[in-house]
Design an enzyme around this catalytic site. Structure first.
Site, mmCIF file in Angstrom:
data_model
loop_
_atom_site.group_PDB
_atom_site.id
_atom_site.type_symbol
_atom_site.label_atom_id
_atom_site.label_comp_id
_atom_site.label_asym_id
_atom_site.label_seq_id
_atom_site.Cartn_x
_atom_site.Cartn_y
_atom_site.Cartn_z
ATOM 1 C CB CYS A 2 46.839 7.075 -1.352
ATOM 2 S SG CYS A 2 45.898 8.574 -1.539
ATOM 3 N NE ARG A 27 46.513 0.900 -2.810
ATOM 4 C CZ ARG A 27 46.485 0.336 -1.616
ATOM 5 N NH1 ARG A 27 46.861 -0.904 -1.473
ATOM 6 N NH2 ARG A 27 46.099 1.000 -0.552
ATOM 7 C CD1 TRP A 74 41.461 7.784 -6.686
ATOM 8 C CD2 TRP A 74 40.638 8.509 -4.737
ATOM 9 N NE1 TRP A 74 40.083 7.846 -6.796
ATOM 10 C CE2 TRP A 74 39.563 8.288 -5.627
ATOM 11 C CE3 TRP A 74 40.353 8.969 -3.447
ATOM 12 C CZ2 TRP A 74 38.228 8.504 -5.267
ATOM 13 C CZ3 TRP A 74 39.032 9.192 -3.093
ATOM 14 C CH2 TRP A 74 37.990 8.955 -4.004
ATOM 15 C CG ASN A 98 46.156 5.302 1.837
ATOM 16 O OD1 ASN A 98 45.153 5.931 1.535
ATOM 17 N ND2 ASN A 98 46.242 3.992 1.727
ATOM 18 N N GLY A 99 44.889 8.206 3.370
ATOM 19 C CA GLY A 99 43.815 8.395 4.358
ATOM 20 C C GLY A 99 43.336 9.835 4.354
ATOM 21 C CD GLU A 479 28.064 -5.221 -10.880
ATOM 22 O OE1 GLU A 479 27.927 -4.375 -9.986
ATOM 23 O OE2 GLU A 479 29.166 -5.499 -11.381
ATOM 24 C CE LYS A 483 31.388 -3.326 -12.907
ATOM 25 N NZ LYS A 483 31.492 -3.911 -11.621
ATOM 26 C CD GLU A 486 32.263 0.484 -11.165
ATOM 27 O OE1 GLU A 486 32.854 0.540 -10.082
ATOM 28 O OE2 GLU A 486 31.954 -0.587 -11.705
ATOM 29 C CG HIS A 502 5.737 3.594 -8.757
ATOM 30 N ND1 HIS A 502 4.406 3.885 -8.547
ATOM 31 C CD2 HIS A 502 5.827 2.242 -8.750
ATOM 32 C CE1 HIS A 502 3.729 2.751 -8.400
ATOM 33 N NE2 HIS A 502 4.582 1.734 -8.529
ATOM 34 C CE LYS A 602 39.975 -4.508 -8.019
ATOM 35 N NZ LYS A 602 38.674 -4.756 -8.671
HETATM 36 C C1 G6P Z 1 35.503 0.353 -5.264
HETATM 37 C C2 G6P Z 1 35.731 -0.489 -6.507
HETATM 38 C C3 G6P Z 1 34.524 -1.388 -6.742
HETATM 39 C C4 G6P Z 1 34.257 -2.239 -5.513
HETATM 40 C C5 G6P Z 1 34.096 -1.381 -4.256
HETATM 41 C C6 G6P Z 1 34.105 -2.230 -2.993
HETATM 42 O O1 G6P Z 1 34.493 1.269 -5.481
HETATM 43 O O2 G6P Z 1 35.955 0.338 -7.619
HETATM 44 O O3 G6P Z 1 34.766 -2.233 -7.862
HETATM 45 O O4 G6P Z 1 33.089 -2.985 -5.712
HETATM 46 O O5 G6P Z 1 35.196 -0.472 -4.139
HETATM 47 O O6 G6P Z 1 35.384 -2.792 -2.859
HETATM 48 P P1 G6P Z 1 35.707 -4.110 -2.070
HETATM 49 O O7 G6P Z 1 37.177 -4.282 -2.199
HETATM 50 O O8 G6P Z 1 35.278 -3.867 -0.649
HETATM 51 O O9 G6P Z 1 34.920 -5.210 -2.698
#
Ligand code: G6P
Length: 607
Positions: A2, A27, A74, A98-99, A479, A483, A486, A502, A602
């Site tokens: 948000c 965000r 959000w 926000n929160g 990762e 990725k 996501e 396993h 974000k």
């Molecule tokens: C969200 C983002 C990720 C990020 C994570 C941690 O999930 O979409 O890309 O890695 O938050 O965010 P930060 O700002 O703490 O690295």
């Protein structure tokens, strides 16, 4: 997550409220809205989906005024539809939040008994009702706002319009950031300074528990005890120019290609040009004396921490515990007496990472932030900050921030090994010289893009995709899967290569893509044995390796992505590139919005 913007001015504010919201789009959000005081009272416009939908609402039914609030939502409680979009209005009050208000249910029940009827499924709406309730009891606007905030439990940044004709913004923060901006004959509120940059760079960061009454020419701040306080006004180091995509189609693509430069900038900041040794600033004494390290983060940043564990343990002989922030903070962790805690975060605002940092601080640990946002909450509260100089990252899925974190953590491991006497000056210098090749190596790795684009349709058709690796390439496998998941919404899982037999091997069918990360190192042969096991069961193997490694793969691999030779600590950073490219081109093939993937944010400022 948000975003909040508020403006009180002598000029109309609607267009600029929307401009502020556009700066908060990065965000992640799923609906948007604005409310203004317009002479007849408070009026609002809201729309589900992207800000363009709100703009068309505003075009067909314009509203304007000289005082207003705006929000990108959000969704947490209640679907992302128009009804649940902020601002929420009740009587002569409108709020944006926000929160998460954790006690919203008992508050709603209490107010329902007094005749209040709720229009949404959100936790936030109760704030507007609470303020109106106190206005009805005869409290002044400020007193009603403060009395309402007093009742809230959980995390919040709130901005409110209180009273039908009042040219005042009311704001409060507890757990979610909020800044007040100082303009020329106008004042602002924003959930970050970036949102306000086109209007002003003079900002004041509200502290935990602060509330503010913002009028056209001044702001009055109270601390959590209600006492009037003065908070420092500073100049935010942020460009008013909205980051643009340049010649690229998407921010993700642009940010992937910015990595050589981001790495060069970041590495240069950590090497002393006289001695050619790592410079760790305020973090050095903590890293020198720590008997254990705790590395805490979320999402991709947690995977940086996971790579760093291998480096710190091998180079410094220092025990490193890695933890996901949301798990760490609630599991009563046994903390070392003389430990240091690393908090890795692009935004420096991730709610769980921030809470974990405060937990360690209260326990008396030395705290070090590895952060991309220098003015963030974590940056302001940790004892030492190691900056990643990736520049603003707009794509929701982290790319250049990840490799910049790895570069800082590599320097950090080398510097620590040096000051603890585990590596000689010459050994450290040899490692640094290998790291200095990174911009060039990453540039070469970017040349695999056509091959990654050619592989993308295979991944796009797959029911499920696996990523495997050993040692430092195990977090890279995680990762790669994260990725892809996501930005494409495809089921993708990362595994330690030795763990496949396993359980996960049961899922391998004819044609299942398995991306194997195995550049030449002591574990490569072992990983290749695991590839045999997969290939024998029909897996479509895609190898990421170097020229020497490619020799071992030739017979049984559909695709081999060959990276340049990687020495020292460079491997995990260079191998990140084809993983990002595979995710990007698969998303492109599927037509998803990879810069703002569905449901993701974000900066995750709620638990
Ligand atoms: C969200 C983002 C990720 C990020 C994570 C941690 O999930 O979409 O890309 O890695 O938050 O965010 P930060 O700002 O703490 O690295």
């Amino acid at each position: 997550m948000c975003g909040i913007v508020g403006i009180v001015s002598d000029r109309p504010v609607s267009a600029r409220l929307v401009e502020g919201l556009i700066r908060l789009e990065y965000r992640g959000y799923d609906s948007a809205g604005i409310a203004v005081v317009n002479g007849q009272g408070i009026v609002r416009r809201r729309a589900p989906g992207k800000i363009v939908n709100l703009q068309s609402e505003l075009n067909s039914a314009p509203i304007d005024g000289t005082c207003g609030i705006a929000h990108t939502r959000w969704a947490t409680h209640g679907r992302p539809n128009k009804e649940n979009a902020h601002p929420h209005q009740f009587g002569s009050v409108a709020i944006v939040h926000n929160g998460i208000i954790e006690n919203f249910k008992p508050l709603r029940e209490e107010l329902a008994k007094c005749g209040h009827v709720f229009a949404t499924q959100t936790d936030s709406e109760v704030i507007a009702h609470l303020i109106q309730y106190h206005l009805d009891k005869g409290l002044s606007e400020e007193a009603a706002f403060l009395a309402a905030v007093e009742r809230l439990e959980g995390a919040y940044a709130v901005a409110a319009l209180v009273g039908d004709s009042n040219q005042t913004l009311f704001a409060a923060r507890h757990g979610s950031p909020l800044v007040v901006g100082f303009g020329d004959g106008e004042m602002f509120i924003g959930s970050d300074a970036f949102a306000l940059a086109p209007f002003t760079k003079r900002v004041l960061y509200l502290e935990e528990g602060d509330s503010a009454v913002v009028k056209i020419n001044d702001v009055c701040v109270r601390d959590k005890a209600g006492a009037l306080v003065t908070r420092e006004v500073m100049t935010a180091n942020i460009s008013a120019v909205m980051a643009d995509k340049g010649n690229y189609r998407h921010f993700m693509e642009k940010e992937i290609h910015e990595q050589p430069e981001a790495l060069a900038r970041t590495l240069a900041a950590y090497v002393d040009s006289d001695t050619n040794l790592p410079m760790l600033g305020d973090a050095a004494p903590f890293l020198k004396s720590a008997d254990r390290l705790v590395a805490i983060a979320c999402g991709t940043a947690f995977l940086s921490a996971s790579v760093a564990k291998y480096w710190f343990e091998a180079l410094c002989g220092l025990h490193v515990e890695t933890d996901i922030a949301s798990e760490f903070r609630y599991r009563t962790p046994a903390l070392p007496d003389h430990g240091a805690a690393l908090f890795i975060s692009q935004s420096g605002e991730t709610a769980d990472t921030l809470a974990a940092m405060r937990y360690c601080k209260r326990a008396g640990m030395d705290t070090i932030g590895v952060l991309n946002a220098p003015e963030s909450s974590i940056a302001r509260e940790t004892s030492a900050v190691l900056r990643t100089l990736a520049g603003p990252e707009i794509g929701v899925a982290s790319t250049k921030a990840f490799t910049a974190q790895l570069a800082v953590l590599a320097m950090c491991a080398l510097g620590t090994a040096h000051i603890r006497g585990r590596l000689s000056e010459d050994e450290v210098k040899a490692h640094i010289s290998a790291l200095n090749a990174l911009p060039k190596l990453v540039q070469q790795a970017l040349q695999t893009k056509d091959q990654c684009e050619a592989i993308a349709p295979t991944l796009a058709r797959a029911k499920q995709i696996f990523f495997i690796g050993r040692g430092v390439y195990y977090p890279l496998a995680l990762e790669g899967a994260l990725k892809l998941k996501e930005v494409t919404y495809l089921p993708a899982e990362g595994y330690a290569a030795g763990e496949l037999k396993h359980g996960p091997i049961a899922l391998i069918e004819e044609g299942t893509p398995v991306v194997v990360i195995a550049p030449t190192d002591v574990l490569m042969e072992k990983t290749i044995s695991n590839v045999e096991e997969m290939a024998a069961r029909g897996a479509n193997v895609i190898a990421i390796t170097d020229a020497a490694g490619a020799e071992h793969f030739t017979d049984r691999t559909e695709n081999i992505i060959i990276l340049p030779d990687m020495t020292g600590l460079t491997g995990p950073i260079v191998t990140a590139i084809p993983l990002q490219l595979l995710a990007y081109y698969t998303a492109l093939t599927l037509g998803t919005n990879m810069d703002q993937p569905r449901n993701l944010a974000k900066s995750v400022t709620v638990e």
